[in-house]
Design an enzyme around this catalytic site. Sequence first.
Site, PDB file in Angstrom:
ATOM      1  CE  LYS A 195      -1.874   2.777   2.970  1.00  0.00           C
ATOM      2  NZ  LYS A 195      -2.000   4.011   2.171  1.00  0.00           N
ATOM      3  N   GLY A 202       6.545   4.543   8.650  1.00  0.00           N
ATOM      4  CA  GLY A 202       5.700   5.726   8.809  1.00  0.00           C
ATOM      5  C   GLY A 202       5.881   6.311  10.188  1.00  0.00           C
ATOM      6  CB  SER A 203       3.779   8.642  12.072  1.00  0.00           C
ATOM      7  OG  SER A 203       2.565   7.923  12.078  1.00  0.00           O
ATOM      8  CB  THR A 204       6.501   6.945  16.468  1.00  0.00           C
ATOM      9  OG1 THR A 204       7.836   6.965  15.926  1.00  0.00           O
ATOM     10  CG2 THR A 204       6.524   6.180  17.771  1.00  0.00           C
ATOM     11  N   GLY A 251       2.594   3.406  13.798  1.00  0.00           N
ATOM     12  CA  GLY A 251       3.382   2.176  14.008  1.00  0.00           C
ATOM     13  C   GLY A 251       2.974   1.446  15.283  1.00  0.00           C
ATOM     14  CD  GLU A 275      13.150   0.329   9.194  1.00  0.00           C
ATOM     15  OE1 GLU A 275      13.743   1.311   9.693  1.00  0.00           O
ATOM     16  OE2 GLU A 275      13.641  -0.816   9.148  1.00  0.00           O
ATOM     17  CB  CYS A 325      12.782   8.711   8.992  1.00  0.00           C
ATOM     18  SG  CYS A 325      13.587   7.724   7.737  1.00  0.00           S
ATOM     19  CD  GLU A 368       9.623  12.229  12.468  1.00  0.00           C
ATOM     20  OE1 GLU A 368       8.491  11.771  12.613  1.00  0.00           O
ATOM     21  OE2 GLU A 368      10.538  11.627  11.877  1.00  0.00           O
TER      22      GLU A 368
HETATM   23  P1  NAP Z   1       1.917   7.788   8.544  1.00  0.00           P
HETATM   24  O1  NAP Z   1       0.864   8.796   8.641  1.00  0.00           O
HETATM   25  O2  NAP Z   1       2.207   6.929   9.707  1.00  0.00           O
HETATM   26  O3  NAP Z   1       1.542   6.883   7.282  1.00  0.00           O
HETATM   27  C1  NAP Z   1       2.389   5.879   6.790  1.00  0.00           C
HETATM   28  C2  NAP Z   1       1.571   4.877   6.002  1.00  0.00           C
HETATM   29  O4  NAP Z   1       0.683   4.198   6.907  1.00  0.00           O
HETATM   30  C3  NAP Z   1       0.700   5.488   4.918  1.00  0.00           C
HETATM   31  O5  NAP Z   1       0.657   4.621   3.823  1.00  0.00           O
HETATM   32  C4  NAP Z   1      -0.645   5.580   5.618  1.00  0.00           C
HETATM   33  O6  NAP Z   1      -1.760   5.588   4.773  1.00  0.00           O
HETATM   34  C5  NAP Z   1      -0.633   4.300   6.429  1.00  0.00           C
HETATM   35  N1  NAP Z   1      -1.564   4.298   7.563  1.00  0.00           N
HETATM   36  C6  NAP Z   1      -2.083   5.353   8.240  1.00  0.00           C
HETATM   37  N2  NAP Z   1      -2.931   4.931   9.207  1.00  0.00           N
HETATM   38  C7  NAP Z   1      -2.934   3.587   9.153  1.00  0.00           C
HETATM   39  C8  NAP Z   1      -3.608   2.571   9.896  1.00  0.00           C
HETATM   40  N3  NAP Z   1      -4.424   2.863  10.898  1.00  0.00           N
HETATM   41  N4  NAP Z   1      -3.389   1.275   9.568  1.00  0.00           N
HETATM   42  C9  NAP Z   1      -2.545   0.962   8.576  1.00  0.00           C
HETATM   43  N5  NAP Z   1      -1.885   1.867   7.825  1.00  0.00           N
HETATM   44  C10 NAP Z   1      -2.077   3.177   8.118  1.00  0.00           C
HETATM   45  O7  NAP Z   1       3.307   8.424   8.128  1.00  0.00           O
HETATM   46  P2  NAP Z   1       3.544   9.522   7.021  1.00  0.00           P
HETATM   47  O8  NAP Z   1       2.980  10.784   7.539  1.00  0.00           O
HETATM   48  O9  NAP Z   1       3.087   9.010   5.695  1.00  0.00           O
HETATM   49  O10 NAP Z   1       5.148   9.539   6.926  1.00  0.00           O
HETATM   50  C11 NAP Z   1       5.951  10.276   7.773  1.00  0.00           C
HETATM   51  C12 NAP Z   1       6.514   9.425   8.907  1.00  0.00           C
HETATM   52  O11 NAP Z   1       7.214   8.296   8.411  1.00  0.00           O
HETATM   53  C13 NAP Z   1       7.518  10.166   9.741  1.00  0.00           C
HETATM   54  O12 NAP Z   1       7.273   9.951  11.106  1.00  0.00           O
HETATM   55  C14 NAP Z   1       8.841   9.549   9.361  1.00  0.00           C
HETATM   56  O13 NAP Z   1       9.847   9.673  10.325  1.00  0.00           O
HETATM   57  C15 NAP Z   1       8.456   8.157   9.101  1.00  0.00           C
HETATM   58  N6  NAP Z   1       9.452   7.478   8.263  1.00  0.00           N
HETATM   59  C16 NAP Z   1      10.308   6.548   8.810  1.00  0.00           C
HETATM   60  C17 NAP Z   1      11.264   5.925   8.042  1.00  0.00           C
HETATM   61  C18 NAP Z   1      12.217   4.910   8.603  1.00  0.00           C
HETATM   62  O14 NAP Z   1      12.787   4.165   7.821  1.00  0.00           O
HETATM   63  N7  NAP Z   1      12.400   4.836   9.904  1.00  0.00           N
HETATM   64  C19 NAP Z   1      11.361   6.243   6.691  1.00  0.00           C
HETATM   65  C20 NAP Z   1      10.493   7.183   6.179  1.00  0.00           C
HETATM   66  C21 NAP Z   1       9.540   7.790   6.972  1.00  0.00           C
HETATM   67  P3  NAP Z   1      -2.465   6.922   4.205  1.00  0.00           P
HETATM   68  O15 NAP Z   1      -2.177   6.844   2.771  1.00  0.00           O
HETATM   69  O16 NAP Z   1      -3.918   6.770   4.458  1.00  0.00           O
HETATM   70  O17 NAP Z   1      -1.877   8.098   4.889  1.00  0.00           O
END
Ligand code: NAP
Length: 458
Positions: free
Chosen positions: A155, A208-210, A213, A230, A264, A360
């Site tokens: 996804k 994605g976000s903590t 996660g 991650e 990130c 963050e």
């Molecule tokens: P996010 O809001 O957590 O979303 C990440 C993904 O999860 C998106 O595809 C999102 O779908 C999906 N998602 C949201 N709610 C969900 C749920 N309840 N169940 C299953 N999936 C769900 O994160 P983001 O805002 O896209 O990305 C930014 C974050 O990613 C930052 O915190 C960043 O630090 C982190 N990140 C970490 C790494 C690493 O390798 N450690 C790398 C890159 C980014 P939608 O399409 O609906 O939003």
Amino acid sequence: MSTTYDVINPATGKAVKQIKEASVEETDAIIAKAAEAFKSWRNVTPYDRSNLLRAFSNKVREHREELAKIEIENSGHTRGNALWEADNVANVLNYYAGVPERLYGRQIPVAGGVDITFKEPIGVVGIIVPWNFPMPIAGWGFSAALATGNTVVLKPAELTPLTAIRLGELALEAGIPEGVLNIIPGKGSVVGNRFVTNPLVRKVSFTGSTAVGKSIMAGCADQVKRVTLELGGKSANIIFADTDIEAAANAAPGGVFDNAGQDCCARTRILVEKKAFDKFMEHFEKAVKSFRCEDPNLDSAGMGPLISKKQMDVVTSYINNESDSKLAFQGSMTPSGDGFWVPPTVLLPKDTKAKAWQEEIFGPVVAVLPFEDEADAIAKANDSIYGLSGSIYTSNLGKALRLSRAVETGNLSVNSHSSVRYWTPFGGFKQSGLGRALGPDSLDMYTETKNVFFNSEN
Ligand code: NAP
Ligand code: MG
């Protein structure tokens, strides 16, 4: 019932393309298809699976310009970054193409027979990708998962699905069988959540976000579903007075403002040894002001826009919070108009409790504080719920070694800001994640160890 929505170009605010998002029923149907494909994919010979992954890698490389163009338009990534990202997918596929023929188990000495281990694929793997690095993060997940014999449902983020959709088509063109790599655009709360709850998905790999996660991890507990995470970061860039301060100041903007800080691994907390603080800030101001925030299509662009209006508003609220942090200076910004633009910004937090120091922000904002000595640098660097990345600038080898061991983080660079090489492991300590992507370590995330004893006494 499926619905459609517009994908937006963040540099202009204009619609790029309409995308259909999958319903729960459609998601289930594709998961069932992936489970069916698993039965044959797991038995494809190592030689053939390697060749298919190599063919996929070559296909991606042939389409690097096209993929980069899509990413610039969908995500506002600079041209230089977007090309690197397309190449990264090709490189990661090529790296893991070497795996099927080398996925060794062990032979362990036992009495009365032979004991061997196998690395078995897990089954259907659900990969959930964020919007900040749509191509690499998809590629890191599916390359390792497919190489180890799993099938994939992926996804992409709602905001940035276009390159993932194209990669799915290129996989088919390269000969990867139907049903093995399935891209499912849709909402996190619908498609992503179904990966967690559908028992045919045997593992979830989430980036994605903590906050999200944690909910994924809790959801996976219900079926003891395998999970890797991650997550976020708030990485420290620790600069000692014994280093070349001007060089460290010149390198610092690239370590935090790349991808407009939506990284990130961004070094969003700069810690400078007190006696070098003023000198650092003087050089840093010049470096930030020459960091180019402009049309991402230009080869000279250092950063482009933020991904969305929502992200721009969140980031701006940290910049305008004067009781939390003082604005030191900002870089320049050429674009104006309807895109989601924020210039590189440097803040001086009131203390280590400040929001801008702890949270963050995920935008082009960096906070700077001084430290007294080595012990203070370590304490301040570790005063975070996160532990993903970080940098140490010093000319003292012993100090570099001591700090590298003491800073609680998964990926450190000494006298550099690099964090990601596809053949070395990548992942977080503390609330930055669970498990590792890339390198040899990733294979353990997509396999189960099976131990078999053969009795030689009968
Ligand atoms: P996010 O809001 O957590 O979303 C990440 C993904 O999860 C998106 O595809 C999102 O779908 C999906 N998602 C949201 N709610 C969900 C749920 N309840 N169940 C299953 N999936 C769900 O994160 P983001 O805002 O896209 O990305 C930014 C974050 O990613 C930052 O915190 C960043 O630090 C982190 N990140 C970490 C790494 C690493 O390798 N450690 C790398 C890159 C980014 P939608 O399409 O609906 O939003
Ligand atoms: Mg989000």
